[in-house]
Design a protein around this motif. Structure first.
Motif, PDB file in Angstrom:
ATOM      1  N   VAL A   4       0.855  -1.185   0.000  1.00 48.36           N
ATOM      2  CA  VAL A   4       0.000   0.000   0.000  1.00 48.36           C
ATOM      3  C   VAL A   4       0.888   1.231   0.000  1.00 48.36           C
ATOM      4  CG1 VAL A   4      -1.947  -1.044   1.205  1.00 48.36           C
ATOM      5  CG2 VAL A   4      -0.102  -0.038   2.518  1.00 48.36           C
ATOM      6  N   LEU A   5       0.271   2.335  -0.410  1.00 52.56           N
ATOM      7  CA  LEU A   5       0.996   3.597  -0.332  1.00 52.56           C
ATOM      8  C   LEU A   5       1.285   3.906   1.121  1.00 52.56           C
ATOM      9  CD1 LEU A   5      -1.285   5.684  -2.705  1.00 52.56           C
ATOM     10  CD2 LEU A   5       1.058   4.994  -3.178  1.00 52.56           C
ATOM     11  N   ASN A   7       1.444   6.207   4.302  1.00 54.93           N
ATOM     12  CA  ASN A   7       0.706   7.394   4.721  1.00 54.93           C
ATOM     13  C   ASN A   7       1.730   8.515   4.930  1.00 54.93           C
ATOM     14  OD1 ASN A   7      -0.742   9.381   5.933  1.00 54.93           O
ATOM     15  ND2 ASN A   7      -1.555   8.091   7.607  1.00 54.93           N
ATOM     16  N   PRO A   8       1.775   9.507   4.045  1.00 59.09           N
ATOM     17  CA  PRO A   8       2.832  10.520   4.178  1.00 59.09           C
ATOM     18  C   PRO A   8       2.696  11.346   5.447  1.00 59.09           C
ATOM     19  CG  PRO A   8       1.252  11.146   2.476  1.00 59.09           C
ATOM     20  CD  PRO A   8       0.890   9.754   2.895  1.00 59.09           C
ATOM     21  N   ARG A  10       2.016  10.136   8.275  1.00 54.64           N
ATOM     22  CA  ARG A  10       2.443   9.306   9.415  1.00 54.64           C
ATOM     23  C   ARG A  10       3.952   9.384   9.614  1.00 54.64           C
ATOM     24  NH1 ARG A  10       0.630   8.102  13.728  1.00 54.64           N
ATOM     25  NH2 ARG A  10      -1.409   7.592  12.880  1.00 54.64           N
ATOM     26  N   ASP A 425      -3.274  -4.405   9.406  1.00 54.37           N
ATOM     27  CA  ASP A 425      -3.003  -4.038   8.025  1.00 54.37           C
ATOM     28  C   ASP A 425      -4.018  -3.014   7.531  1.00 54.37           C
ATOM     29  OD1 ASP A 425      -1.885  -4.053   5.579  1.00 54.37           O
ATOM     30  OD2 ASP A 425      -2.186  -6.170   5.172  1.00 54.37           O
ATOM     31  N   GLU A 426      -5.314  -3.291   7.774  1.00 53.50           N
ATOM     32  CA  GLU A 426      -6.352  -2.393   7.264  1.00 53.50           C
ATOM     33  C   GLU A 426      -6.420  -1.095   8.063  1.00 53.50           C
ATOM     34  OE1 GLU A 426     -10.110  -4.309   6.912  1.00 53.50           O
ATOM     35  OE2 GLU A 426      -9.268  -5.953   5.725  1.00 53.50           O
ATOM     36  N   SER A 427      -6.121  -1.152   9.333  1.00 53.24           N
ATOM     37  CA  SER A 427      -6.246   0.057  10.145  1.00 53.24           C
ATOM     38  C   SER A 427      -5.020   0.946  10.061  1.00 53.24           C
ATOM     39  CB  SER A 427      -6.474  -0.310  11.616  1.00 53.24           C
ATOM     40  OG  SER A 427      -7.706  -0.968  11.750  1.00 53.24           O
ATOM     41  N   PHE A 428      -3.863   0.338   9.934  1.00 53.85           N
ATOM     42  CA  PHE A 428      -2.638   1.144   9.969  1.00 53.85           C
ATOM     43  C   PHE A 428      -1.868   1.080   8.654  1.00 53.85           C
ATOM     44  CE2 PHE A 428      -3.291  -0.173  14.448  1.00 53.85           C
ATOM     45  CZ  PHE A 428      -3.617   1.071  14.927  1.00 53.85           C
ATOM     46  N   GLY A 429      -1.904  -0.070   8.008  1.00 54.25           N
ATOM     47  CA  GLY A 429      -1.262  -0.176   6.707  1.00 54.25           C
ATOM     48  C   GLY A 429       0.228   0.053   6.711  1.00 54.25           C
ATOM     49  N   GLU A 430       0.851   0.006   7.867  1.00 53.47           N
ATOM     50  CA  GLU A 430       2.302   0.216   7.946  1.00 53.47           C
ATOM     51  C   GLU A 430       2.922  -1.052   8.531  1.00 53.47           C
ATOM     52  OE1 GLU A 430       3.968   3.046   7.240  1.00 53.47           O
ATOM     53  OE2 GLU A 430       2.277   4.380   6.877  1.00 53.47           O
TER      54      GLU A 430
ATOM     55  N   ALA B 258      -3.160  12.291  10.811  1.00 55.69           N
ATOM     56  CA  ALA B 258      -2.524  11.084  10.252  1.00 55.69           C
ATOM     57  C   ALA B 258      -3.423   9.873  10.467  1.00 55.69           C
ATOM     58  CB  ALA B 258      -1.161  10.864  10.894  1.00 55.69           C
ATOM     59  N   PHE B 261      -5.953   9.041   7.868  1.00 51.53           N
ATOM     60  CA  PHE B 261      -5.467   8.445   6.622  1.00 51.53           C
ATOM     61  C   PHE B 261      -4.641   7.184   6.866  1.00 51.53           C
ATOM     62  CE2 PHE B 261      -6.392  12.851   5.660  1.00 51.53           C
ATOM     63  CZ  PHE B 261      -7.174  12.708   4.524  1.00 51.53           C
ATOM     64  N   ASP B 262      -4.701   6.653   8.056  1.00 49.73           N
ATOM     65  CA  ASP B 262      -4.013   5.384   8.312  1.00 49.73           C
ATOM     66  C   ASP B 262      -4.633   4.230   7.521  1.00 49.73           C
ATOM     67  OD1 ASP B 262      -1.782   5.898   9.851  1.00 49.73           O
ATOM     68  OD2 ASP B 262      -2.893   5.918  11.731  1.00 49.73           O
ATOM     69  N   PRO B 263      -5.968   4.109   7.497  1.00 49.57           N
ATOM     70  CA  PRO B 263      -6.517   3.005   6.697  1.00 49.57           C
ATOM     71  C   PRO B 263      -6.100   3.160   5.233  1.00 49.57           C
ATOM     72  CG  PRO B 263      -8.195   3.946   8.122  1.00 49.57           C
ATOM     73  CD  PRO B 263      -7.003   4.855   8.199  1.00 49.57           C
ATOM     74  N   PRO B 264      -5.472   2.150   4.659  1.00 51.58           N
ATOM     75  CA  PRO B 264      -4.972   2.270   3.281  1.00 51.58           C
ATOM     76  C   PRO B 264      -6.045   2.698   2.284  1.00 51.58           C
ATOM     77  CG  PRO B 264      -4.091   0.316   4.313  1.00 51.58           C
ATOM     78  CD  PRO B 264      -5.091   0.864   5.276  1.00 51.58           C
ATOM     79  N   ARG B 267      -5.824   6.400   1.589  1.00 57.79           N
ATOM     80  CA  ARG B 267      -4.546   7.025   1.249  1.00 57.79           C
ATOM     81  C   ARG B 267      -4.608   7.843  -0.046  1.00 57.79           C
ATOM     82  NH1 ARG B 267      -0.695   3.530   3.850  1.00 57.79           N
ATOM     83  NH2 ARG B 267      -1.564   3.454   5.940  1.00 57.79           N
ATOM     84  N   ARG B 298       4.544  17.396   3.650  1.00 60.79           N
ATOM     85  CA  ARG B 298       4.365  15.950   3.583  1.00 60.79           C
ATOM     86  C   ARG B 298       3.700  15.524   2.281  1.00 60.79           C
ATOM     87  NH1 ARG B 298       7.980  14.287   5.053  1.00 60.79           N
ATOM     88  NH2 ARG B 298       7.082  12.262   4.643  1.00 60.79           N
TER      89      ARG B 298
END
Lengths: 507, 432
Positions: A4-5, A7-8, A10, A425-430, B258, B261-264, B267, B298
């Motif tokens: 996933v992209l 989150n800039p 974050r 994964d779905e909530s933070f994606g990082e 932030a 926009f955490d949930p992908p 994004r 950012r």
């Protein structure tokens, strides 16, 4: 983790603690762990700007490498991780040093001390030192003693020792090792590492339990019928036959990783979030834990060993056919057992623990199954209502599910289970940091919260002592039962739960 | 955590005797101990507001330098009494100035530098040097010295000690004390300089106290916005490690945005932002500009122009046009809004609205506000057709000392790169 992209917004927001001026000394620097885990973790900390400019890594092993050779080998080991980060690597590599050292040779340790003083001057590391023993367990005691004899552990505030697993092979050996290391350093200087505790999702057990009010009131024998803890691996013994033959699944996984998860799941709330308060509660719950049948452990434990499996196109060898394994070995690659915890919170609630190699899926999870509703008012689509479950997914697909009954669509009043899911994964994606990133940082910060204290280690070994003694003295009472590779273990493990009218969760 | 007093009553000494006294103290009195090998903290502790509140009888002493709740209450009461707009923040310089015009001769014990916030003492500073200017400009320099051991937390142990040096007097005499201060700052330990006052004040003293080799902590909400942002940018360009408490107080806003926009799945909307609105309290726009600048940095926006937006009685706003990486335009509007109960520091954020217009999907409107009321203005006007993501941003209820302690714990030896990038953009956003 799906691609996933990032989150800039974050980037750079994590309020991480900065490690103070420091020299980390890695014994076993030519070994696999250093190259695969430790140096990558330190490089990641450097990339995250969590290492100060006053920082150094001193690799130590018997090989006569130079600083340059060590840097070059570590660069090779990191490979793609430093691609595109050349200037960052250069900054990091400037703090990498190497000193040939032999923990069994006092003169060598004295020379090491002089080299450390030189590095202190060169890198302004101010005598703050973390010694990481990534060496054979046979050297844990003597190595710590050698460091103490050279005066390298004299300052309890500025020096510490990290000791890898296994910490002992049974209760008496763990006690003996504790005595040796505690004679050389204060307990607050000793960091017994269990990389499972570095996992985000394992730490999340604490947050889920103690940062929410909805779980803790029902986190006890009044509402929970049983707890299952599973750590399943799809891989076999791989390159570790030499070590694994002498340890087996019980020592390799259960006594440390699964027992730590058990402790976090079952412990009482600590009075405050600090290392001693948490470790006190973990130690207490482990001291209250016991095998379901202390005197007759074969009634509550199952050992298994994977046999051949797969299919004609991709056959999987059995454990006894693996390179380096004794063809007649009775080492277990699977263990399942039933435990109880004798305290007010958990009296009578069975905890089922299982782990194995060559199982169908790679996963670790904790499943808390709640008691049934006292009266069944509705027809259930599955015949009977499914008990509520809280599933903590430790890996992969990290997250948590709550399973509960809802009305199935239609004119009747039939119920069926559904899952409410939380996914990291779905909530933070990082991606989360590797466990070693967290644990190395904590060790250098002198924060022992996620490390195992001496009484925890001893309580964990004591818990399995009846089982270890049985395997040693009367192995025929608890034979290893074969199971086909890529199945969920021997049938006897299913029977263990069937006796209680239960089944293992099929994740 | 409660504050702590020095364990030893400070000794008043002639300034010239301070270095020798400290040498003797460490050499003999403390058995040759070197004390904590941590850092030196130099604090310019003006406390004009507190001094005037005490002098005019609106607050009781002693004068500690800490912004205690009773002082805040007294300051808030003084705002309408002095005829200032209700939007005036407690730390707004105009309040201290107006109080300065009021008569009064009440006095209280001056304990500045001797009260150490537990959050700071937990980090065991090796030396705490406090410069405490007095209302009496002509007061000669007084120096006080004390050894200091933080009371350890339960079970924490630890014997590392430090010392405190207090220099008290009129600003002129403090300036003359610089010759005394520099030798007291050890070269082998990091030195933090906390300018706990307006950046409009005593620029020469600030410059002399904080050369680029020292880690500077300022609060860009205190002082003229242009002077504050220029100082930040100048320090950053000089390679100085600079920290801004005003920026740190944006933490919950940055985190809350932030989180949206955490949930992908959300994004991609960040690449389609078309409008950013920020409401701030009063006429100090810097905090809002730093937030806008952080977002712009950012998301890779390029600043095209910035301009004043004439206000309708509540002060002027600031507008700006940005260009996204795909060439599309983004409009920024930063507006002052009147509030009945302002926060402590000037220019606190009231609300933020970010409108994203992804192709083929309904627009996404993100509204964050500091309290429910703050959302209302931003919720008005054409939001019905948008997917709405709203949240109330938690207000950190932490003192300056706790924020500073967090910095000390981090040991930051360089400027946070997010602040460094945002500050240069904010400087360009602020119309000349």
């Amino acid at each position: 983790m799906s691609a996933v992209l990032t989150n800039p917004l974050r980037v750079g927001l994590r309020q991480e603690r900065i490690i103070p001026a420091q020299c980390i000394v890695i014994f076993g620097a030519s070994g696999d762990l250093t190259q695969r885990k430790l140096i990558p973790a330190l490089f990641e900390l450097y990339r995250q700007r969590r290492l100060p400019s006053e920082f150094a890594v001193l690799g130590c092993a018997r090989r006569p490498w130079s600083d340059e050779e060590f840097r070059s080998r570590m660069a090779d080991a990191l490979g793609e991780e430093i691609a595109g980060h050349g200037h960052i690597w250069e900054g990091f590599a400037a703090g990498l040093f190497y000193e040939p050292a032999d923990l069994s040779n006092p003169a060598s340790i004295l020379a090491l001390g002089q080299r450390l003083e030189q590095i202190d001057r060169q890198r302004a590391t101010r005598g703050n030192r973390t010694f990481y023993l990534s060496v054979s367990p046979a050297f844990y005691g003597s190595g710590t003693r050698a460091l103490a004899a050279a005066g390298l552990l004299d300052d309890p505030d500025r020096t510490r020792v990290v000791i890898e697993k296994p910490f002992g092979t049974d209760y008496p050996s763990a006690q003996a090792l504790n005595k040796v290391v505690q004679a050389s350093a204060k307990e607050k200087q000793i960091f017994r590492i269990d990389h499972y505790l570095g996992k985000e999702t394992v730490q999340n057990i604490l947050v889920l339990r103690f940062a929410n009010t909805i779980f803790e009131p029902i986190w006890n024998r009044n509402y929970i019928a049983n707890v299952q803890i599973t750590a399943a691996e799809t891989v076999g013994v791989e390159e570790r036959a030499g070590y694994y033959e002498s340890s087996g699944a019980l020592r390799d996984m259960v006594q440390n990783h699964l027992t730590q998860i058990l402790a976090l799941t079952a412990m009482e709330p600590p009075g405050r979030f600090d290392a001693e308060a948490i470790r006190n509660e973990k130690a207490k719950v482990l001291q209250a834990a016991r095998l379901a049948h202390q005197g007759e452990p074969w009634k509550c434990c199952v050992r298994g060993q994977y046999g051949a499996g797969g299919n004609a196109r991709s056959p999987i060898p059995g454990y006894r056919e693996e390179p380096g394994v004794n063809p007649n070995t009775t080492t277990e690659t699977y263990v399942a057992m039933k435990l109880f915890i004798d305290n007010w919170r958990w009296q009578g609630v069975p905890f089922y623990v299982r782990t194995g190699k060559r199982l169908p899926k790679r996963l670790s999870e904790v499943v808390l199954t709640f008691r049934e509703a006292p009266v069944h008012l509705f027809d259930a689509a599955g015949g009977a209502p499914t008990p509520n479950q809280l599933i903590l997914r430790i890996q992969p697909d990290e997250g948590a599910d709550i399973r509960f009954e809802v009305k199935a669509p239609g004119s009747g009043m039939r119920s069926r289970p559904v899952d409410m899911a939380f996914s990291y994964d779905e909530s933070f994606g990082e991606p989360s940091d590797e466990g070693y990133v967290r644990l190395l940082a904590d060790a250098m910060l002198g924060d022992p919260t996620l490390f195992t204290r001496s009484d925890e280690v001893e309580a964990a070994w004591r818990l399995y002592t009846p089982l270890l003694e049985l395997i040693e003295d009367a192995p025929w009472r608890l034979p290893v039962q074969p199971y086909e590779a890529r199945t969920w273990g021997p049938a006897a493990a299913d029977n263990l739960l069937a006796e209680d009218g239960l089944v293992w969760r099929r994740p | 955590m409660s504050t702590q007093l020095t364990l030893q009553a400070p000794t008043a000494l002639p300034p010239s005797e301070v270095p020798n006294y400290l040498q003797t103290l460490w050499g003999e009195g403390l058995q040759g101990s070197d004390g904590a090998t941590t850092f030196t903290l130099v604090v310019y502790e003006a406390s004009w507001l507190q001094q005037h509140l005490i002098r005019t009888g609106r607050a009781d002493g002693p004068l500690t330098g800490l912004l205690e709740p009773e002082l805040i209450k007294a300051a808030k009461q003084a705002v309408p009494e002095l005829g200032l707009p209700l939007s005036t923040a407690v730390m707004d310089q105009r309040l201290a100035w107006e109080l300065g015009q009021q008569p009064g001769h009440h006095q209280a014990q001056d304990l500045r530098g001797q009260f150490v916030a537990a959050a700071i003492s937990a980090h065991k500073p090796r030396r705490l040097i406090t410069l405490a200017p007095t209302l009496d400009e002509g007061q000669t320099l007084e120096t006080l010295v004390a050894a200091y051991c933080p009371l350890p937390d339960e079970g924490a142990g630890g014997t590392a000690c430090g010392d405190v040096v207090v220099l008290r007097g009129g600003r002129g005499s403090l300036h003359q004390s610089l010759e005394l201060i520099h030798p007291l700052i050890r070269d082998d330990l990091p030195c933090w300089v906390w300018w706990n006052s307006s950046l409009d004040e005593a620029p020469e003293l600030l410059e002399a106290l904080a050369p680029p080799s020292r880690r500077l902590v300022v609060d860009s909400s205190l002082g003229h916005p242009r002077r504050c942002i220029d100082l930040l940018v100048r320090c950053i360009k000089a390679g100085q490690a600079v920290n801004d408490l005003n920026w740190l107080r944006l933490r919950t806003w940055r985190e809350s945005l932030a989180m949206v926009f955490d949930p992908p799945s959300r994004r991609t909307a960040l690449e389609q932002v078309v409008q950013l609105d920020i409401d701030v309290e009063g006429d100090h726009p810097l905090k809002g500009l730093l937030l806008a600048a952080w977002i712009a940095d950012r998301l890779g926006w390029h600043l095209v122009e910035s301009y004043d937006i004439p206000g309708n009685g509540d002060g002027d706003g600031i507008g700006a046009s940005f260009e996204r990486t795909d060439g599309a335009a983004v409009q920024l509007r930063l507006m002052p809004v009147p509030v009945g109960s302002p926060k402590i520091h000037p220019g606190a954020l009231v609300g933020l609205r970010l409108i994203c217009a992804p192709q083929g999907r309904p627009p996404l409107c993100v509204i964050l506000c500091s309290e429910s009321g703050g959302c209302m203005r931003l919720e008005a006007g054409g939001m019905a057709s948008m997917e709405l993501a709203e949240d109330v941003v938690p207000l950190p209820n932490e003192s300056e000392e706790v924020e500073l302690a967090r910095l000390l714990a981090g040991g930051h030896d360089s400027t946070n790169p997010l602040l460094a990038s945002a500050a240069s953009i904010a400087a360009r956003l602020l119309p000349a």
